[in-house]
Design a protein around this motif. Sequence first.
Motif: not given
Length: 442
Positions: A40-47, A323-328, A331-335, A394-398
């Motif tokens: 879901n692309v919108s999850a990237h925008v929100k995070n 519910s996570s995408v490591s390359k980007d 970590m989001a429920l709607d990813i 190396g940093y993630f958004v949760m």
Amino acid sequence: MTEINQELTKTFREEFLMNRKQVALQRGVVKNGIVESAENVSAHVKNAPVFSIDLTTGKVSDQKQSGRCWMFAALNTFRHKMITSYQLKDFELSQNYTFFWDKYEKANYFYQNILNTAKEPTASREVAFLMQTPQQDGGQWDMIVSIFQKYGVVPKAVMPESKNSINSRNLNNYLNKLLRKHAVILRQLVAENASPEQIEDNRQAMLQEVYNFLAISLGTPPEEFDFEYRDEEKNYHIDQGMTPQSFYKKYVDVDLDEYVSIIHAPTDDKPFNQSYTVDMLGNVVGGKQVKYLNLEMPELKKLALQQLEQGETVWFGCDVGQSSVSKDGIMALDIFDMDDLFDTDFAMTKAERLDYGESMMTHAMVLTGVDVINGESAKWKVENSWGEKVGEKGYFVMSDDWMSEYTYQIVVRKEFLSPEQRAAFEAEPKVLAPWDPMGALA
């Protein structure tokens, strides 16, 4: 017993092929893959990686092909403090050093559990549990505290990584072979009514074998060293004749007894505001007991936020693969929109996932920031230990919702607990079974 009826399967096939939406989805998913089709692309925008509290932490580390995340995360919390205090750049503490002593101590802890269960049949659940994995790379916060308190720490330059610390599969394979062989000998000695002196002599000989194995594989841990570095202003510093313990005391200087593990386990067998431990879980005989205080999620988040507001990062454990995408690094429920993709419902409660083996703590990282909007946490900044090629260097958004569902543990200073919470933590803990999900190792 109900077997699958061939006519029923034929009906299922016909119904599937008549559904044009499902056939269209089939083409995309077969070609591109499940998660790629559901992203879901919108999850990237929100995070987006922007946070109202964002602590300085430096370059991320890389655990490579090993299960040392819990160790890296703990050492990273020390590193953050040292980078600020001594103006260091790209500095790391030796993960290989703590890895050596953890393996060494885990062998002895295994021997103790084998002796404690020596009169039980090998088919008993406890013995089978021990034999399944005599030792592994993973661990818990209190276990790494036991290593730090007994052995101290050293700079990475003093004991750098080895081929077997960055890719530990073969080391674990052969060390576990050795430990299982030692278990046979110890159980036989007990069955033959050997004296305590005979058992101790054999145990010490086994430990010598383990030490030799680890020294050959990982190198020999230093007893004394010189600490040399240049700070951000290019000033040269040297501290000679340091020991791992004196280095910890002078440069890290963290009282680990002032930290507590907080968990969120909303299962019926673990009432909130009570303390827990896990049978046969540990690494150092005579070391710190693994102990948790179970709190509701709003309280857990509140404690994490308080520590971040005071300028200190937070060790935490979660189920990173959900519910996570490591390359980007998201970590989001709607990813992923898996329910829409398959026209089904995958939802389970957090308690159900724990009770039925769908989720448990699998990975430890560090909270280094948080985005607070109208007094509430919205998303969290996470320092991983998978190098700079994933996430934002190396940093993630949760997302905050993801934290609620898949974060199981944080470590905070006792001072942030209320008097009632502190009393609950210090009370005698309920002992959980060795295979309880709260005994999972990060």
